[in-house]
Write a protein that holds these residues in place. Structure first.
Motif, short mmCIF file in Angstrom:
data_model
loop_
_atom_site.label_atom_id
_atom_site.label_comp_id
_atom_site.label_asym_id
_atom_site.label_seq_id
_atom_site.Cartn_x
_atom_site.Cartn_y
_atom_site.Cartn_z
N TYR A 41 0.81 -1.22 0.00
CA TYR A 41 0.00 0.00 0.00
C TYR A 41 0.85 1.28 0.00
N ASN A 46 -1.47 -2.82 -5.74
CA ASN A 46 -2.48 -3.32 -4.82
C ASN A 46 -3.86 -3.13 -5.45
N PHE A 47 -4.89 -3.63 -4.81
CA PHE A 47 -6.23 -3.56 -5.42
C PHE A 47 -6.76 -2.14 -5.50
N LYS A 49 -4.92 0.28 -6.57
CA LYS A 49 -4.21 0.83 -7.73
C LYS A 49 -3.64 2.22 -7.43
N LEU A 101 -14.03 -0.84 -1.68
CA LEU A 101 -14.56 -2.21 -1.67
C LEU A 101 -15.29 -2.46 -0.34
N TYR A 106 -13.47 -9.16 2.53
CA TYR A 106 -12.11 -8.82 2.12
C TYR A 106 -11.56 -7.54 2.76
N ASP A 141 -3.58 -9.93 -2.32
CA ASP A 141 -4.71 -9.07 -2.70
C ASP A 141 -5.52 -9.62 -3.86
N PHE A 142 -5.42 -10.91 -4.11
CA PHE A 142 -6.28 -11.56 -5.11
C PHE A 142 -7.61 -11.86 -4.44
N PHE A 143 -8.70 -11.47 -5.09
CA PHE A 143 -10.02 -11.71 -4.51
C PHE A 143 -10.70 -12.88 -5.22
N GLU A 180 -8.20 -15.17 3.31
CA GLU A 180 -6.92 -14.66 2.80
C GLU A 180 -5.77 -15.50 3.34
#
Length: 203
Positions: A41, A46-47, A49, A101, A106, A141-143, A180
């Motif tokens: 982060y 990261n998700f 972006k 999100l 998550y 950070d893969f969902f 996770e």
């Protein structure tokens, strides 16, 4: 008002509440520089972006950090080291992540706060002696279902790597969450106060 309370009140006026907000936190690298930092982060990888940290420092509650270091020492005996993706997270950052999100599977709802906000959680993986990450089946950070500990349709080496991470960390009171593979809570600090201080970056 007792003399002790009067003194405490004077100290608070002199230094402000922020002086106490991070008193129980420590920079992990100052205790063990063998731990690899890849603070996601503090970059756009990261998700979100986008970077939401001023720099890639890993702060944790002191007891959390000490337990992590003990686990790292045991991993080193096996030829591995801990690589950290996220540590303490200011509550203000938690709020921003929730806006992007709002899914409690998550991202923890900032109304309740997360273990990251308490300095009691760490996102991590393992690297070998060459610094290569062990295969955990998905990136950080893969969902999706593949990140769940209960998901078993993965190669044997991936399941073994996840189990190794879980088994050693459990010895030092770190508990995983199912959704996770990289997230672990340090149970003794689970009820620590939520914090929102931002650490200083190296000059």
């Amino acid at each position: 008002m007792s003399m002790i309370k009067q003194l405490n009140y004077v100290v608070l006026l002199s230094f402000g509440m922020s002086a106490f907000a991070n008193a129980d936190f420590v920079n992990v690298k100052t205790l063990d520089d063998s731990i690899v930092l890849d603070m996601k982060y503090a970059s756009s990888d990261n998700f979100l972006k986008q970077s939401v940290y001023p720099c890639g420092e890993c702060y944790l509650r002191q007891n959390t950090a000490k337990a992590l270091i003990k686990a790292n020492q045991e991993f080193q005996q096996l030829g591995y080291r801990i690589k950290v993706f996220d540590c303490y997270r200011p509550l203000s950052v938690q709020k921003k992540m929730w806006q992007i999100l709002p899914n409690s599977t998550y991202v923890a709802n900032p109304a309740k706060g997360s273990k990251h906000n308490r300095g009691a959680a760490v996102d991590l993986t393992l690297v070998d002696k060459q610094g290569k990450e062990l295969d955990m089946g998905t990136p950080f950070d893969f969902f999706g279902q593949k990140t769940h500990h209960s998901y078993r349709q993965l190669p044997k080496n991936v399941l073994a790597n996840r189990q190794l991470l879980k088994t050693i960390l459990a010895k030092y009171d770190f508990k995983p969450i199912n959704s996770e593979w990289w997230h672990y809570d340090y149970r003794p600090q689970a009820g620590a106060p939520i914090a929102d201080f931002v650490w200083q970056c190296p000059a």
